[in-house]
Design a protein around this motif. Structure first.
Motif, PDB file in Angstrom:
ATOM      1  N   HIS A  91       0.897  -1.121   0.277  1.00 37.33           N
ATOM      2  CA  HIS A  91      -0.115   0.019   0.068  1.00 37.33           C
ATOM      3  C   HIS A  91       0.910   1.431  -0.244  1.00 37.33           C
ATOM      4  CE1 HIS A  91      -4.389  -1.676   0.019  1.00 37.33           C
ATOM      5  NE2 HIS A  91      -3.802  -2.371   0.820  1.00 37.33           N
ATOM      6  N   VAL A  92       1.984   1.105   0.893  1.00 36.96           N
ATOM      7  CA  VAL A  92       2.896   2.581   0.676  1.00 36.96           C
ATOM      8  C   VAL A  92       3.679   2.730  -0.706  1.00 36.96           C
ATOM      9  CG1 VAL A  92       5.279   2.934   1.836  1.00 36.96           C
ATOM     10  CG2 VAL A  92       3.700   1.989   3.383  1.00 36.96           C
ATOM     11  N   ILE A  93       3.808   1.960  -1.140  1.00 35.84           N
ATOM     12  CA  ILE A  93       3.913   1.926  -2.490  1.00 35.84           C
ATOM     13  C   ILE A  93       2.761   2.401  -3.330  1.00 35.84           C
ATOM     14  CG2 ILE A  93       5.009   0.585  -4.951  1.00 35.84           C
ATOM     15  CD1 ILE A  93       6.829  -0.389  -3.081  1.00 35.84           C
ATOM     16  N   TYR A  94       2.000   1.724  -3.690  1.00 35.79           N
ATOM     17  CA  TYR A  94       0.925   2.055  -4.647  1.00 35.79           C
ATOM     18  C   TYR A  94      -0.379   2.624  -3.815  1.00 35.79           C
ATOM     19  CZ  TYR A  94       3.625  -1.619  -7.179  1.00 35.79           C
ATOM     20  OH  TYR A  94       4.466  -2.950  -7.663  1.00 35.79           O
ATOM     21  N   SER A  95      -0.347   3.320  -3.291  1.00 39.14           N
ATOM     22  CA  SER A  95      -1.812   3.099  -2.494  1.00 39.14           C
ATOM     23  C   SER A  95      -1.665   4.979  -2.118  1.00 39.14           C
ATOM     24  CB  SER A  95      -2.939   2.276  -1.829  1.00 39.14           C
ATOM     25  OG  SER A  95      -2.896   1.304  -2.270  1.00 39.14           O
ATOM     26  N   ASN A  96      -2.535   6.087  -1.995  1.00 39.30           N
ATOM     27  CA  ASN A  96      -3.501   7.728  -2.201  1.00 39.30           C
ATOM     28  C   ASN A  96      -3.690   7.483  -1.109  1.00 39.30           C
ATOM     29  OD1 ASN A  96      -5.222   6.860  -1.889  1.00 39.30           O
ATOM     30  ND2 ASN A  96      -6.639   6.975  -4.417  1.00 39.30           N
ATOM     31  N   GLU A  97      -3.206   8.416  -0.500  1.00 41.44           N
ATOM     32  CA  GLU A  97      -3.794   8.981   1.082  1.00 41.44           C
ATOM     33  C   GLU A  97      -4.856   8.519   1.154  1.00 41.44           C
ATOM     34  OE1 GLU A  97      -1.347  10.102   3.403  1.00 41.44           O
ATOM     35  OE2 GLU A  97      -0.238   9.672   1.198  1.00 41.44           O
ATOM     36  N   GLU A  98      -6.043   8.207   0.726  1.00 42.22           N
ATOM     37  CA  GLU A  98      -7.358   8.164   1.157  1.00 42.22           C
ATOM     38  C   GLU A  98      -7.579   6.633   1.192  1.00 42.22           C
ATOM     39  OE1 GLU A  98     -11.812   8.071  -1.198  1.00 42.22           O
ATOM     40  OE2 GLU A  98      -9.982   9.237  -2.541  1.00 42.22           O
ATOM     41  N   VAL A  99      -6.507   5.683   0.949  1.00 43.35           N
ATOM     42  CA  VAL A  99      -6.694   4.475   0.909  1.00 43.35           C
ATOM     43  C   VAL A  99      -5.909   4.229   1.536  1.00 43.35           C
ATOM     44  CG1 VAL A  99      -5.822   1.573  -0.660  1.00 43.35           C
ATOM     45  CG2 VAL A  99      -7.157   4.000  -1.993  1.00 43.35           C
ATOM     46  N   LYS A 100      -4.777   4.705   1.774  1.00 42.47           N
ATOM     47  CA  LYS A 100      -3.889   4.505   3.028  1.00 42.47           C
ATOM     48  C   LYS A 100      -4.488   4.674   4.234  1.00 42.47           C
ATOM     49  CE  LYS A 100       0.186   6.199   1.142  1.00 42.47           C
ATOM     50  NZ  LYS A 100       1.469   6.725   1.442  1.00 42.47           N
ATOM     51  N   THR A 101      -5.245   4.971   4.757  1.00 43.11           N
ATOM     52  CA  THR A 101      -6.546   5.831   5.820  1.00 43.11           C
ATOM     53  C   THR A 101      -7.212   4.902   5.621  1.00 43.11           C
ATOM     54  OG1 THR A 101      -6.155   8.413   5.101  1.00 43.11           O
ATOM     55  CG2 THR A 101      -7.301   7.760   6.645  1.00 43.11           C
ATOM     56  N   TRP A 102      -7.922   4.217   5.185  1.00 42.77           N
ATOM     57  CA  TRP A 102      -8.291   3.641   4.639  1.00 42.77           C
ATOM     58  C   TRP A 102      -8.495   2.072   5.913  1.00 42.77           C
ATOM     59  CZ3 TRP A 102      -8.755  -1.157   1.504  1.00 42.77           C
ATOM     60  CH2 TRP A 102     -10.223  -1.710   1.968  1.00 42.77           C
ATOM     61  N   VAL A 103      -6.686   1.945   5.252  1.00 39.60           N
ATOM     62  CA  VAL A 103      -6.227   0.749   5.536  1.00 39.60           C
ATOM     63  C   VAL A 103      -5.899   0.836   7.341  1.00 39.60           C
ATOM     64  CG1 VAL A 103      -4.538  -0.801   4.953  1.00 39.60           C
ATOM     65  CG2 VAL A 103      -5.299   0.020   3.685  1.00 39.60           C
ATOM     66  N   GLN A 104      -5.302   1.995   6.910  1.00 35.64           N
ATOM     67  CA  GLN A 104      -4.779   1.902   8.995  1.00 35.64           C
ATOM     68  C   GLN A 104      -6.240   1.760   9.456  1.00 35.64           C
ATOM     69  OE1 GLN A 104      -2.134   2.259  10.612  1.00 35.64           O
ATOM     70  NE2 GLN A 104      -0.362   2.511   8.967  1.00 35.64           N
ATOM     71  N   ALA A 105      -7.180   2.267   9.596  1.00 37.51           N
ATOM     72  CA  ALA A 105      -8.403   2.660  10.305  1.00 37.51           C
ATOM     73  C   ALA A 105      -9.306   1.062  10.502  1.00 37.51           C
ATOM     74  CB  ALA A 105      -9.417   3.781   9.697  1.00 37.51           C
ATOM     75  N   GLY A 106      -9.041   0.680   9.627  1.00 35.14           N
ATOM     76  CA  GLY A 106      -9.925  -0.617   9.051  1.00 35.14           C
ATOM     77  C   GLY A 106      -9.285  -1.730   9.899  1.00 35.14           C
ATOM     78  N   CYS A 107      -7.812  -1.524   9.687  1.00 36.99           N
ATOM     79  CA  CYS A 107      -6.987  -2.172   9.982  1.00 36.99           C
ATOM     80  C   CYS A 107      -7.170  -3.178  11.721  1.00 36.99           C
ATOM     81  CB  CYS A 107      -5.366  -2.833   9.846  1.00 36.99           C
ATOM     82  SG  CYS A 107      -4.674  -4.559  10.083  1.00 36.99           S
ATOM     83  N   ARG A 108      -6.848  -1.793  12.124  1.00 35.15           N
ATOM     84  CA  ARG A 108      -6.546  -2.003  13.587  1.00 35.15           C
ATOM     85  C   ARG A 108      -7.947  -1.518  14.250  1.00 35.15           C
ATOM     86  NH1 ARG A 108      -1.731   0.092  14.314  1.00 35.15           N
ATOM     87  NH2 ARG A 108      -0.441   1.016  12.851  1.00 35.15           N
ATOM     88  N   SER A 109      -8.836  -1.491  13.474  1.00 34.43           N
ATOM     89  CA  SER A 109     -10.139  -1.562  14.262  1.00 34.43           C
ATOM     90  C   SER A 109     -11.378  -2.794  13.565  1.00 34.43           C
ATOM     91  CB  SER A 109     -11.626  -0.438  14.021  1.00 34.43           C
ATOM     92  OG  SER A 109     -11.874  -0.433  12.214  1.00 34.43           O
TER      93      SER A 109
END
Ligand code: TRP
Ligand code: SF4
Length: 400
Positions: A314-332
Protein backbone atom coordinates in the motif's frame (compact mmCIF):
# COMPACT_ATOMS: atom_id res chain seq x y z
CA UNK A 1 33.46 12.81 -28.29
CA UNK A 2 33.33 13.46 -24.54
CA UNK A 3 29.76 14.67 -24.31
CA UNK A 4 27.30 13.35 -21.74
CA UNK A 5 26.66 9.68 -22.23
CA UNK A 6 24.95 7.09 -20.06
CA UNK A 7 25.83 3.41 -20.10
CA UNK A 8 24.60 0.53 -18.02
CA UNK A 9 24.42 -3.23 -18.26
CA UNK A 10 22.68 -6.16 -16.66
CA UNK A 11 23.62 -9.81 -16.46
CA UNK A 12 21.03 -12.10 -18.06
CA UNK A 13 20.21 -14.21 -15.04
CA UNK A 14 16.47 -14.78 -15.49
CA UNK A 15 13.10 -13.09 -15.59
CA UNK A 16 13.07 -9.57 -14.21
CA UNK A 17 10.61 -8.72 -11.47
CA UNK A 18 8.94 -5.65 -10.01
CA UNK A 19 11.99 -5.03 -7.82
CA UNK A 20 14.08 -4.54 -10.97
CA UNK A 21 11.40 -2.30 -12.37
CA UNK A 22 11.11 0.02 -9.37
CA UNK A 23 14.88 0.04 -8.84
CA UNK A 24 16.66 0.06 -12.17
CA UNK A 25 14.34 0.04 -15.16
CA UNK A 26 12.14 2.99 -14.23
CA UNK A 27 15.37 4.96 -13.90
CA UNK A 28 16.62 3.86 -17.33
CA UNK A 29 13.31 4.86 -18.88
CA UNK A 30 13.64 8.32 -17.35
CA UNK A 31 17.31 8.72 -18.35
CA UNK A 32 16.69 7.83 -21.98
CA UNK A 33 14.78 11.11 -22.37
CA UNK A 34 17.58 13.15 -20.83
CA UNK A 35 20.82 11.73 -22.29
CA UNK A 36 22.09 9.50 -25.04
CA UNK A 37 21.87 6.07 -23.41
CA UNK A 38 23.44 2.70 -24.07
CA UNK A 39 21.97 -0.35 -22.32
CA UNK A 40 23.46 -3.77 -22.83
CA UNK A 41 23.20 -7.42 -21.89
CA UNK A 42 26.38 -8.42 -20.03
CA UNK A 43 26.44 -12.01 -21.24
CA UNK A 44 30.20 -12.42 -20.81
CA UNK A 45 29.82 -11.28 -17.23
CA UNK A 46 27.17 -13.96 -16.73
CA UNK A 47 29.65 -16.49 -18.05
CA UNK A 48 32.20 -15.63 -15.37
CA UNK A 49 30.01 -17.43 -12.83
CA UNK A 50 27.96 -19.69 -15.13
CA UNK A 51 30.83 -21.03 -17.23
CA UNK A 52 29.86 -24.60 -16.30
CA UNK A 53 26.17 -24.12 -17.21
CA UNK A 54 26.00 -21.55 -20.02
CA UNK A 55 22.90 -23.14 -21.56
CA UNK A 56 20.40 -20.51 -20.49
CA UNK A 57 22.39 -17.35 -21.21
CA UNK A 58 21.10 -16.62 -24.70
CA UNK A 59 17.46 -17.38 -23.85
CA UNK A 60 17.72 -15.26 -20.75
CA UNK A 61 19.26 -12.47 -22.78
CA UNK A 62 16.36 -12.38 -25.24
CA UNK A 63 13.78 -12.53 -22.46
CA UNK A 64 15.56 -9.79 -20.58
CA UNK A 65 15.57 -7.48 -23.58
CA UNK A 66 11.82 -8.10 -23.91
CA UNK A 67 11.48 -7.17 -20.22
CA UNK A 68 13.36 -3.92 -20.88
CA UNK A 69 11.14 -3.10 -23.85
CA UNK A 70 8.07 -4.01 -21.81
CA UNK A 71 9.17 -1.64 -19.06
CA UNK A 72 9.37 1.17 -21.60
CA UNK A 73 12.98 1.28 -22.71
CA UNK A 74 12.53 2.72 -26.16
CA UNK A 75 14.86 1.55 -28.92
CA UNK A 76 14.34 4.78 -30.82
CA UNK A 77 15.80 6.67 -27.83
CA UNK A 78 18.30 4.26 -26.30
CA UNK A 79 20.80 1.90 -27.89
CA UNK A 80 20.15 -1.70 -26.81
CA UNK A 81 22.84 -4.27 -27.50
CA UNK A 82 24.61 -7.43 -26.41
CA UNK A 83 28.15 -7.33 -25.05
CA UNK A 84 29.48 -10.40 -26.86
CA UNK A 85 28.27 -9.00 -30.19
CA UNK A 86 30.67 -6.10 -29.80
CA UNK A 87 33.95 -8.00 -29.57
CA UNK A 88 35.87 -4.74 -29.18
CA UNK A 89 35.01 -4.97 -25.48
CA UNK A 90 37.24 -8.04 -25.34
CA UNK A 91 40.08 -6.32 -27.14
CA UNK A 92 40.00 -3.38 -24.76
CA UNK A 93 39.78 -5.75 -21.82
CA UNK A 94 42.91 -7.50 -23.04
CA UNK A 95 44.88 -4.32 -23.64
CA UNK A 96 43.89 -2.94 -20.24
CA UNK A 97 44.88 -6.23 -18.60
CA UNK A 98 48.49 -5.53 -19.58
CA UNK A 99 48.62 -2.50 -17.28
CA UNK A 100 46.32 -3.63 -14.47
CA UNK A 101 48.11 -4.53 -11.26
CA UNK A 102 46.82 -7.81 -9.81
CA UNK A 103 46.50 -6.20 -6.40
CA UNK A 104 43.91 -3.74 -7.71
CA UNK A 105 41.69 -6.62 -8.80
CA UNK A 106 42.20 -8.64 -5.65
CA UNK A 107 41.21 -5.63 -3.54
CA UNK A 108 37.83 -5.05 -5.24
CA UNK A 109 35.39 -5.96 -2.45
CA UNK A 110 32.97 -7.96 -4.62
CA UNK A 111 35.75 -10.40 -5.47
CA UNK A 112 36.15 -11.98 -2.06
CA UNK A 113 32.48 -11.47 -1.13
CA UNK A 114 31.21 -13.41 -4.11
CA UNK A 115 33.79 -16.14 -3.72
CA UNK A 116 32.68 -16.63 -0.14
CA UNK A 117 29.00 -16.50 -1.04
CA UNK A 118 29.04 -18.84 -4.03
CA UNK A 119 30.87 -21.64 -2.27
CA UNK A 120 29.42 -24.37 -4.49
CA UNK A 121 31.42 -23.02 -7.39
CA UNK A 122 35.10 -22.68 -8.13
CA UNK A 123 35.56 -18.98 -8.70
CA UNK A 124 39.32 -18.94 -8.46
CA UNK A 125 39.41 -18.32 -12.18
CA UNK A 126 41.20 -15.82 -14.32
CA UNK A 127 37.91 -14.61 -15.79
CA UNK A 128 36.25 -14.02 -12.46
CA UNK A 129 39.19 -12.06 -11.11
CA UNK A 130 38.96 -9.93 -14.25
CA UNK A 131 35.22 -9.25 -13.84
CA UNK A 132 35.71 -5.59 -12.82
CA UNK A 133 38.21 -5.03 -15.61
CA UNK A 134 35.77 -6.33 -18.19
CA UNK A 135 33.23 -3.95 -16.70
CA UNK A 136 35.77 -1.12 -16.96
CA UNK A 137 36.23 -1.95 -20.65
CA UNK A 138 32.42 -1.88 -21.13
CA UNK A 139 32.30 1.64 -19.78
CA UNK A 140 35.50 3.12 -21.15
CA UNK A 141 34.98 1.88 -24.69
CA UNK A 142 31.99 4.26 -25.02
CA UNK A 143 33.63 7.09 -23.09
CA UNK A 144 30.47 7.03 -21.01
CA UNK A 145 30.62 9.52 -18.17
CA UNK A 146 27.47 8.48 -16.29
CA UNK A 147 26.94 4.93 -15.12
CA UNK A 148 23.64 4.27 -13.35
CA UNK A 149 24.24 1.43 -10.89
CA UNK A 150 23.20 0.27 -7.46
CA UNK A 151 25.32 0.70 -4.37
CA UNK A 152 27.00 -2.70 -4.77
CA UNK A 153 28.51 -1.67 -8.11
CA UNK A 154 30.06 1.61 -6.97
CA UNK A 155 33.48 0.01 -6.28
CA UNK A 156 33.51 -1.19 -9.90
CA UNK A 157 32.97 2.33 -11.20
CA UNK A 158 35.68 3.62 -8.86
CA UNK A 159 37.98 0.92 -10.18
CA UNK A 160 37.12 2.02 -13.74
CA UNK A 161 38.18 5.57 -12.90
CA UNK A 162 41.52 4.34 -11.64
CA UNK A 163 42.08 2.31 -14.78
CA UNK A 164 41.25 5.30 -17.00
CA UNK A 165 43.63 7.49 -15.02
CA UNK A 166 46.40 4.93 -15.26
CA UNK A 167 45.85 4.46 -18.97
CA UNK A 168 45.95 8.20 -19.65
CA UNK A 169 49.00 8.56 -17.47
CA UNK A 170 50.87 5.82 -19.31
CA UNK A 171 49.78 6.49 -22.86
CA UNK A 172 48.74 10.13 -22.86
CA UNK A 173 52.34 11.19 -22.58
CA UNK A 174 53.94 12.70 -25.64
CA UNK A 175 57.08 14.72 -26.31
CA UNK A 176 56.32 18.44 -26.44
CA UNK A 177 52.84 18.00 -24.98
CA UNK A 178 52.66 21.53 -23.61
CA UNK A 179 53.60 23.19 -26.88
CA UNK A 180 51.18 21.01 -28.78
CA UNK A 181 48.42 21.80 -26.32
CA UNK A 182 49.05 25.54 -26.64
CA UNK A 183 48.96 25.22 -30.41
CA UNK A 184 45.66 23.35 -30.14
CA UNK A 185 44.17 26.12 -28.00
CA UNK A 186 44.88 28.59 -30.78
CA UNK A 187 42.97 26.40 -33.22
CA UNK A 188 39.81 27.04 -31.21
CA UNK A 189 39.66 30.57 -32.63
CA UNK A 190 40.57 33.66 -30.62
CA UNK A 191 37.32 34.06 -28.70
CA UNK A 192 37.05 30.44 -27.64
CA UNK A 193 40.77 30.21 -26.99
CA UNK A 194 40.58 33.09 -24.57
CA UNK A 195 37.62 31.54 -22.77
CA UNK A 196 39.36 28.16 -22.65
CA UNK A 197 42.46 29.64 -21.02
CA UNK A 198 40.35 31.56 -18.57
CA UNK A 199 38.34 28.47 -17.57
CA UNK A 200 41.47 26.37 -17.30
CA UNK A 201 43.03 28.92 -14.95
CA UNK A 202 39.93 29.08 -12.83
CA UNK A 203 39.89 25.33 -12.49
CA UNK A 204 43.59 24.89 -11.89
CA UNK A 205 44.09 27.83 -9.55
CA UNK A 206 40.82 27.94 -7.67
CA UNK A 207 39.57 24.39 -8.17
CA UNK A 208 36.25 25.60 -9.60
CA UNK A 209 34.59 22.48 -10.92
CA UNK A 210 31.99 24.57 -12.75
CA UNK A 211 34.78 26.07 -14.81
CA UNK A 212 35.86 22.54 -15.74
CA UNK A 213 32.31 21.62 -16.76
CA UNK A 214 32.06 24.75 -18.85
CA UNK A 215 35.37 24.02 -20.53
CA UNK A 216 34.18 20.50 -21.37
CA UNK A 217 31.08 21.99 -22.92
CA UNK A 218 33.15 24.43 -24.92
CA UNK A 219 35.28 21.59 -26.27
CA UNK A 220 32.24 19.50 -27.10
CA UNK A 221 30.91 22.35 -29.17
CA UNK A 222 34.19 22.87 -31.01
CA UNK A 223 33.54 20.66 -34.02
CA UNK A 224 36.67 21.14 -36.06
CA UNK A 225 39.29 19.74 -33.65
CA UNK A 226 41.24 16.66 -34.63
CA UNK A 227 41.10 13.63 -32.33
CA UNK A 228 44.61 14.25 -31.09
CA UNK A 229 43.98 17.91 -30.33
CA UNK A 230 40.77 17.09 -28.57
CA UNK A 231 42.56 14.58 -26.35
CA UNK A 232 45.23 17.19 -25.66
CA UNK A 233 42.77 19.92 -24.77
CA UNK A 234 40.74 17.70 -22.48
CA UNK A 235 43.93 16.54 -20.83
CA UNK A 236 45.48 20.02 -20.62
CA UNK A 237 42.59 21.21 -18.49
CA UNK A 238 43.50 18.85 -15.71
CA UNK A 239 47.14 18.01 -16.20
CA UNK A 240 49.92 17.41 -18.64
CA UNK A 241 48.72 14.32 -20.50
CA UNK A 242 46.27 13.59 -23.26
CA UNK A 243 42.92 12.32 -22.04
CA UNK A 244 42.17 9.30 -24.15
CA UNK A 245 39.79 7.48 -21.83
CA UNK A 246 37.18 9.28 -19.77
CA UNK A 247 36.74 8.79 -16.02
CA UNK A 248 33.08 7.93 -15.41
CA UNK A 249 30.87 8.80 -12.45
CA UNK A 250 28.48 6.39 -10.79
CA UNK A 251 24.91 7.63 -11.01
CA UNK A 252 23.61 6.00 -7.88
CA UNK A 253 20.31 4.26 -8.44
CA UNK A 254 18.11 4.52 -5.38
CA UNK A 255 17.68 1.11 -3.85
CA UNK A 256 14.36 -0.35 -4.82
CA UNK A 257 11.83 0.07 -2.06
CA UNK A 258 9.93 -2.81 -3.56
CA UNK A 259 9.19 -5.40 -0.88
CA UNK A 260 8.64 -9.02 -1.77
CA UNK A 261 5.49 -11.00 -1.10
CA UNK A 262 6.83 -11.96 2.33
CA UNK A 263 7.94 -8.46 3.33
CA UNK A 264 11.65 -9.09 2.76
CA UNK A 265 13.36 -7.37 -0.15
CA UNK A 266 11.97 -8.72 -3.44
CA UNK A 267 14.54 -11.15 -4.78
CA UNK A 268 14.57 -14.32 -6.86
CA UNK A 269 16.62 -16.12 -4.23
CA UNK A 270 13.89 -15.54 -1.63
CA UNK A 271 11.19 -16.82 -3.97
CA UNK A 272 9.01 -13.80 -3.17
CA UNK A 273 8.77 -12.09 -6.53
CA UNK A 274 6.15 -10.94 -8.97
CA UNK A 275 7.74 -11.00 -12.41
CA UNK A 276 7.33 -8.09 -14.74
CA UNK A 277 5.06 -9.90 -17.15
CA UNK A 278 3.40 -12.37 -14.80
CA UNK A 279 -0.13 -13.20 -15.93
CA UNK A 280 -3.02 -11.54 -14.12
CA UNK A 281 -4.40 -14.71 -12.51
CA UNK A 282 -1.08 -15.63 -10.96
CA UNK A 283 -0.54 -12.10 -9.69
CA UNK A 284 -4.00 -12.11 -8.13
CA UNK A 285 -3.43 -15.47 -6.50
CA UNK A 286 0.02 -14.50 -5.19
CA UNK A 287 -1.28 -11.35 -3.53
CA UNK A 288 -4.44 -13.03 -2.21
CA UNK A 289 -2.34 -15.66 -0.45
CA UNK A 290 0.17 -13.19 0.98
CA UNK A 291 0.94 -13.41 4.70
CA UNK A 292 -0.79 -10.77 6.80
CA UNK A 293 -0.39 -9.69 10.41
CA UNK A 294 -0.33 -13.05 12.26
CA UNK A 295 -2.40 -11.48 15.05
CA UNK A 296 -5.42 -11.42 12.75
CA UNK A 297 -6.39 -15.04 13.10
CA UNK A 298 -10.10 -14.31 12.81
CA UNK A 299 -11.79 -11.62 10.79
CA UNK A 300 -12.82 -9.96 14.08
CA UNK A 301 -9.25 -9.70 15.43
CA UNK A 302 -7.73 -6.24 15.10
CA UNK A 303 -4.36 -5.98 13.31
CA UNK A 304 -1.35 -3.74 12.90
CA UNK A 305 -0.36 -2.74 9.37
CA UNK A 306 3.24 -2.25 10.50
CA UNK A 307 3.44 -6.01 11.01
CA UNK A 308 1.96 -6.83 7.61
CA UNK A 309 3.73 -7.07 4.24
CA UNK A 310 0.53 -6.05 2.46
CA UNK A 311 0.82 -2.62 4.06
CA UNK A 312 4.24 -2.15 2.43
CA UNK A 313 2.57 -2.64 -0.93
CA UNK A 314 0.00 0.00 0.00
CA UNK A 315 2.85 2.39 0.81
CA UNK A 316 4.06 2.07 -2.77
CA UNK A 317 0.82 1.71 -4.66
CA UNK A 318 -1.98 3.46 -2.74
CA UNK A 319 -3.03 7.09 -2.36
CA UNK A 320 -3.61 8.79 1.00
CA UNK A 321 -7.28 8.00 1.04
CA UNK A 322 -6.76 4.27 0.62
CA UNK A 323 -3.90 4.25 3.12
CA UNK A 324 -6.09 5.94 5.75
CA UNK A 325 -8.82 3.39 5.04
CA UNK A 326 -6.33 0.53 5.57
CA UNK A 327 -4.91 1.95 8.79
CA UNK A 328 -8.31 2.57 10.36
CA UNK A 329 -9.93 -0.58 9.02
CA UNK A 330 -7.11 -2.90 10.06
CA UNK A 331 -6.71 -1.53 13.57
CA UNK A 332 -10.46 -1.66 14.24
CA UNK A 333 -11.06 -4.95 12.42
CA UNK A 334 -13.42 -2.90 10.27
CA UNK A 335 -12.11 -4.47 7.05
CA UNK A 336 -10.99 -7.98 6.21
CA UNK A 337 -7.63 -8.82 4.73
CA UNK A 338 -9.05 -9.96 1.41
CA UNK A 339 -10.82 -6.61 1.12
CA UNK A 340 -7.60 -4.82 2.04
CA UNK A 341 -5.62 -6.61 -0.63
CA UNK A 342 -7.95 -5.78 -3.51
CA UNK A 343 -6.67 -2.23 -4.15
CA UNK A 344 -3.11 -3.63 -4.22
CA UNK A 345 -4.08 -6.29 -6.72
CA UNK A 346 -5.77 -3.66 -8.87
CA UNK A 347 -2.78 -1.33 -8.74
CA UNK A 348 -0.20 -3.98 -9.61
CA UNK A 349 -2.32 -5.21 -12.50
CA UNK A 350 -2.78 -1.65 -13.71
CA UNK A 351 0.97 -1.08 -13.59
CA UNK A 352 1.69 -4.28 -15.48
CA UNK A 353 -0.96 -3.90 -18.15
CA UNK A 354 1.01 -1.65 -20.52
CA UNK A 355 4.08 -3.82 -19.92
CA UNK A 356 2.24 -7.00 -20.82
CA UNK A 357 0.81 -5.30 -23.89
CA UNK A 358 4.16 -4.03 -25.13
CA UNK A 359 5.78 -7.41 -24.49
CA UNK A 360 3.08 -9.32 -26.38
CA UNK A 361 4.09 -7.73 -29.66
CA UNK A 362 7.66 -8.94 -29.18
CA UNK A 363 6.69 -12.40 -27.95
CA UNK A 364 4.49 -12.83 -31.02
CA UNK A 365 7.25 -11.69 -33.34
CA UNK A 366 10.74 -12.35 -31.95
CA UNK A 367 12.22 -11.06 -35.19
CA UNK A 368 11.37 -7.57 -33.96
CA UNK A 369 13.59 -8.12 -30.94
CA UNK A 370 16.40 -9.50 -33.05
CA UNK A 371 16.20 -6.45 -35.30
CA UNK A 372 16.33 -4.06 -32.37
CA UNK A 373 19.39 -5.86 -31.03
CA UNK A 374 21.10 -5.99 -34.43
CA UNK A 375 20.51 -2.26 -34.85
CA UNK A 376 21.83 -1.48 -31.40
CA UNK A 377 24.88 -3.68 -31.85
CA UNK A 378 25.75 -1.93 -35.07
CA UNK A 379 25.51 1.51 -33.46
CA UNK A 380 27.47 0.44 -30.40
CA UNK A 381 30.11 -1.21 -32.51
CA UNK A 382 30.81 1.97 -34.47
CA UNK A 383 31.39 3.89 -31.24
CA UNK A 384 33.55 1.11 -29.84
CA UNK A 385 35.64 0.95 -33.01
CA UNK A 386 36.30 4.70 -32.85
CA UNK A 387 37.62 4.43 -29.33
CA UNK A 388 39.71 1.37 -30.14
CA UNK A 389 41.40 3.25 -32.96
CA UNK A 390 42.43 5.97 -30.49
CA UNK A 391 43.47 3.39 -27.92
CA UNK A 392 45.69 1.50 -30.35
CA UNK A 393 47.18 4.80 -31.54
CA UNK A 394 47.91 5.87 -28.00
CA UNK A 395 49.59 2.61 -27.09
CA UNK A 396 51.52 2.58 -30.34
CA UNK A 397 49.91 -0.52 -31.81
CA UNK A 398 48.57 0.93 -35.03
CA UNK A 399 50.08 -0.64 -38.11
CA UNK A 400 50.35 1.41 -41.26
N1 TRP B 1 28.32 -5.89 -12.97
C1 TRP B 1 27.02 -5.33 -13.29
C2 TRP B 1 25.97 -6.00 -12.40
O1 TRP B 1 26.15 -7.11 -11.98
C3 TRP B 1 26.66 -5.52 -14.73
C4 TRP B 1 27.57 -4.76 -15.63
C5 TRP B 1 28.51 -5.25 -16.47
C6 TRP B 1 27.61 -3.34 -15.77
N2 TRP B 1 29.15 -4.25 -17.15
C7 TRP B 1 28.62 -3.07 -16.73
C8 TRP B 1 26.91 -2.29 -15.18
C9 TRP B 1 28.96 -1.74 -17.10
C10 TRP B 1 27.23 -0.97 -15.54
C11 TRP B 1 28.25 -0.71 -16.49
O2 TRP B 1 24.94 -5.40 -12.15
FE1 SF4 C 1 -2.54 -6.54 6.54
FE2 SF4 C 1 -4.57 -5.22 5.49
FE3 SF4 C 1 -4.99 -7.49 6.84
FE4 SF4 C 1 -4.24 -5.31 8.13
S1 SF4 C 1 -6.16 -5.61 7.00
S2 SF4 C 1 -3.42 -7.35 8.39
S3 SF4 C 1 -2.88 -4.34 6.64
S4 SF4 C 1 -3.89 -7.24 4.92
Amino acid sequence: MYAEKVLSGMRPTGRLHLGHYHGVLANWVKLQHEFPCLFFVADWHALTTAYDEPGTITDNAMEMVIDWLAAGVDPSQATIFIQSKVPEHAELHLLLSMMTPLGWLERVPTYKDQQEKLTHKDLTTYGFLGYPLLQAADILIYRANQVPVGEDQVPHVEFTREIARRFNHLYGREPGFEDKAREAVKKLGSKRAKLYDELRNRYQEKGESEALDQAHELLNEAQSLSHGDRERLFGWLEGTRKMILVEPDALLTEASRMPGLDGQKMSKSYGNTITLREDADTVTKKIRTMQTDPARVRRTDAGDPEKCPVWQFHVIYSNEEVKTWVQAGCRSAGIGCIECKQPVIDAVLREQEPMRERAQMYVDDPQLVRNIIADGCEKARKLAQDTMRDVRDAIGLSYP
